[in-house]
Motif scaffolding. Structure first.
Motif, PDB file in Angstrom:
ATOM      1  N   GLY A 120       0.779  -1.236   0.000  1.00 32.04           N
ATOM      2  CA  GLY A 120       0.000   0.000   0.000  1.00 32.04           C
ATOM      3  C   GLY A 120       0.807   1.280   0.000  1.00 32.04           C
ATOM      4  N   LYS A 121       2.089   1.200  -0.358  1.00 31.12           N
ATOM      5  CA  LYS A 121       2.947   2.394  -0.309  1.00 31.12           C
ATOM      6  C   LYS A 121       2.444   3.491  -1.250  1.00 31.12           C
ATOM      7  CE  LYS A 121       6.740   0.208  -1.472  1.00 31.12           C
ATOM      8  NZ  LYS A 121       6.162  -1.146  -1.680  1.00 31.12           N
ATOM      9  N   THR A 122       2.110   3.106  -2.488  1.00 36.06           N
ATOM     10  CA  THR A 122       1.654   4.097  -3.456  1.00 36.06           C
ATOM     11  C   THR A 122       0.342   4.738  -3.025  1.00 36.06           C
ATOM     12  OG1 THR A 122       2.743   2.878  -5.244  1.00 36.06           O
ATOM     13  CG2 THR A 122       1.057   4.463  -5.881  1.00 36.06           C
ATOM     14  N   THR A 123      -0.541   3.947  -2.448  1.00 27.66           N
ATOM     15  CA  THR A 123      -1.815   4.480  -1.962  1.00 27.66           C
ATOM     16  C   THR A 123      -1.577   5.545  -0.894  1.00 27.66           C
ATOM     17  OG1 THR A 123      -2.940   2.393  -2.422  1.00 27.66           O
ATOM     18  CG2 THR A 123      -4.025   3.894  -0.888  1.00 27.66           C
ATOM     19  N   THR A 124      -0.632   5.282   0.001  1.00 31.75           N
ATOM     20  CA  THR A 124      -0.310   6.260   1.043  1.00 31.75           C
ATOM     21  C   THR A 124       0.228   7.552   0.442  1.00 31.75           C
ATOM     22  OG1 THR A 124       0.161   4.515   2.662  1.00 31.75           O
ATOM     23  CG2 THR A 124       1.107   6.684   3.088  1.00 31.75           C
ATOM     24  N   LEU A 125       1.130   7.432  -0.516  1.00 31.86           N
ATOM     25  CA  LEU A 125       1.702   8.631  -1.135  1.00 31.86           C
ATOM     26  C   LEU A 125       0.636   9.423  -1.892  1.00 31.86           C
ATOM     27  CD1 LEU A 125       5.187   7.395  -2.424  1.00 31.86           C
ATOM     28  CD2 LEU A 125       4.629   8.606  -0.317  1.00 31.86           C
TER      29      LEU A 125
END
Length: 574
Positions: free
Chosen positions: A331-336
């Motif tokens: 979920g890294k991209t979702t957080t960014l």
């Protein structure tokens, strides 16, 4: 009819949750982007959807329906088609009263839609009692409908298989292509993709084995077996995918990658394809990217209050770096993008270089890595620095050149967001050292490092609690020792689980949420970075400064009944 903007303004301002200027900017953004004012307010994180639903329930003088906690009877669900429910944003969740005097309890995203209410009363021959429902809650009802259609899905596949006349693997490429373009094969692949989209799957796997061609979907981060197709179809289905992605049909010994767009209802799904030769044939993995999906706001991701406060403060900085770490699919991209969603205003120029572009967002200049044309993270970042950006998102820092350029950008007045592949937050700083970034530059530019994982949430319909067992306590304590948490963490006395029901498809889980570790760069930690101390020393100092580890964050979510102890242990071991 939807609530008039002036009435919505009065409701929101009376709640005093945002100032008038903020609401007016949402109205202006709505006109620019074509989105509704409520969608803008929720997307920017000004208000939560649940808060808005509560306000609208009072405005329309109707109750709220939480479909995530209601097991709707199958007979009731069949009273309306899914297409109608989607178009009108209305679901019948209960029928009450004696025959001839029934009342249909209908959950609606717009309980002021008198046209739909009148239509339903005529169609059903019963009085309609409306309630308001959030769009997130409405989706849970659709998942029940999809679960009920799994049997129909299998029957449709069988009917199309019966139309295919193949007694053995086609030897000629021309014959393979002919079969790949035949109606039954097109229908089978089309139906599989539609079912995957309906089940909110992130990936489809087609796996050839000696006696079967296995189809699996990844939902909520876990793979599930869906179909066993005849092995003889593997060549033909692979050829069909190659036709869609313009790949070499006669190439079977070399990995190939491609992509195509699939139209589902009124949504275009970007499908990224990877084909890999294996012992029994070519395996396909299809990643489903719903670029039209609304990026979630920070409050929906699962951050604790303190971590969220730190993140919101640092995201307002005009320069520096914010890094998020974790394995693929965490979920890294979702957080960014949740951060970008908050920063996306007319006053700033936001540019991104990604592989691939997972969310399409208005007024953000998004570019996609294309190694064939020479567009990499490094070359894209170098070009973007000449595009007068305020905020730059780099999908991933993979090499020394990209790391150096990202740090240079952060040092020269840009806010840089990016990801790294490390297991926890403190390790990200030595990782940049390994990439050749000078320690004083890391200490100067990095503002915040986050580590994260995704855990499955317990189904709210079939959740129940029980006492923790002795065996679970032993596993819990051994995990703490293995992780070297640095602080004493007591195991919960009660644990929660989902029994499994029709709503969650028997899994006991529905949806996912993040567990986080937020490392704020204090002056002391910056000094440690300059001294090039190991990650363990940085971690020890961060713990003294009250950094909450991912495991601690996860334990709190176990205690609150959000996820299970087994799920937490599964994720932190990855």
């Amino acid at each position: 009819m939807p609530i008039p903007t002036e009435d919505l303004k009065k409701l929101v301002l009376e709640s005093k949750i945002i100032p008038p200027a903020r609401f007016e900017s949402a109205v202006a953004e709505s006109k620019r982007s074509g989105r509704t004012v409520p969608n803008v307010l929720i997307g920017r994180g000004d208000i939560s959807e649940s808060f808005l639903t509560d306000l609208l329930a009072k405005y329309f003088n109707v109750p709220q329906a939480d479909l995530e906690r209601i097991d709707i009877p199958p007979a009731v669900m069949k009273l309306l088609s899914e297409d109608f429910m989607r178009q009108r944003g209305a679901v019948i969740y209960r029928v009450e009263g004696k025959p001839g005097h029934e009342i249909a309890k209908v959950a609606m995203t717009d309980p002021g839609d008198l046209e739909t209410i009148s239509y339903l009363e005529t169609k059903l021959g019963m009085k309609v009692d409306p309630a308001i429902v959030s769009s997130a809650s409405l989706k849970s009802a659709f998942r029940v409908v999809r679960g009920e259609t799994l049997e129909n899905f299998a029957k449709e596949i069988e009917q199309n298989l019966a139309k295919i006349r193949v007694s053995a693997k086609p030897e000629e490429e021309a014959e393979t292509v002919r079969l790949a373009e035949a109606v039954p094969i097109i229908a089978i692949l089309d139906r599989i993709m539609r079912q995957a989209i309906a089940l909110d799957a992130s990936d489809i796997h087609f796996e050839p084995f000696q006696d079967t061609f296995l189809v699996r979907f990844r939902t909520d981060g876990v793979l599930h077996e869906i179909l066993h197709l005849p092995q003889v179809l593997s060549l033909i289905l692979v050829a069909r995918v190659k036709v869609l992605t313009n790949l070499k049909i006669d190439e079977h010994a070399v990995p190939q990658d491609g992509r195509f767009t699939f139209k589902h209802e009124d949504e275009e799904i970007d499908i990224r394809v990877s084909i890999m030769p294996t012992f029994w044939g070519e395996k396909i993995v299809m990643r489903l990217l719903r670029s039209s999906a609304r990026p979630v706001n920070l409050g929906e991701l699962g951050f604790g209050d303190r971590d969220l406060e730190i993140l919101e403060a640092e995201s307002k900085a005009t320069h520096g770096m914010i890094l998020t770490t974790g394995p693929t699919g965490s979920g890294k991209t979702t957080t960014l993008y949740a951060i970008l969603n908050r920063l996306n205003t007319p006053e700033v120029n936001i540019v991104t270089i990604e592989d691939p572009v997972e969310y399409a967002v208005g007024r953000i200049n998004q570019s996609q890595v294309n190694t064939q044309s020479g567009l990499t993270f490094a070359t894209g970042l170098r070009s973007f620095l000449r595009q007068d950006p305020n905020i730059i998102l780099v999908g991933e820092i993979r090499d020394q050149e990209t790391a150096g350029l990202a740090v240079h950008a952060a040092l020269t007045g840009h806010l840089v967001l990016s990801t790294l592949h490390t297991n926890d937050a403190p390790t990200a700083l030595p990782r940049l050292l390994d990439m050749g970034v000078p320690p004083f530059l890391i200490a100067t530019t990095v503002n915040l490092v986050m580590a994260q994982r995704l855990v499955r949430k317990i189904c709210s319909v079939c959740i129940h609690s029980r006492k923790i067992t002795e065996e679970e306590i032993k596993i819990f304590l051994s995990q703490i020792k293995l992780l070297g948490e640095g602080r004493a963490i007591s195991p919960p006395s009660l644990v929660f689980e989902g029994r499994g029901c029709r709503v969650c498809g028997g899994s006991g889980f529905r949806g996912r949420l993040g567990i986080f570790e937020v490392l704020h760069m204090s002056d002391t930690i910056r000094q440690l970075v300059v001294k090039e101390v190991p990650a363990s020393e940085i971690r020890k100092q961060a713990l003294q400064e009250d950094m909450r580890t991912m495991f601690e964050d996860g334990v709190e979510k176990v205690q609150r009944g959000i996820t299970t102890l087994a799920e937490l242990l599964r994720v932190v071991r990855e």
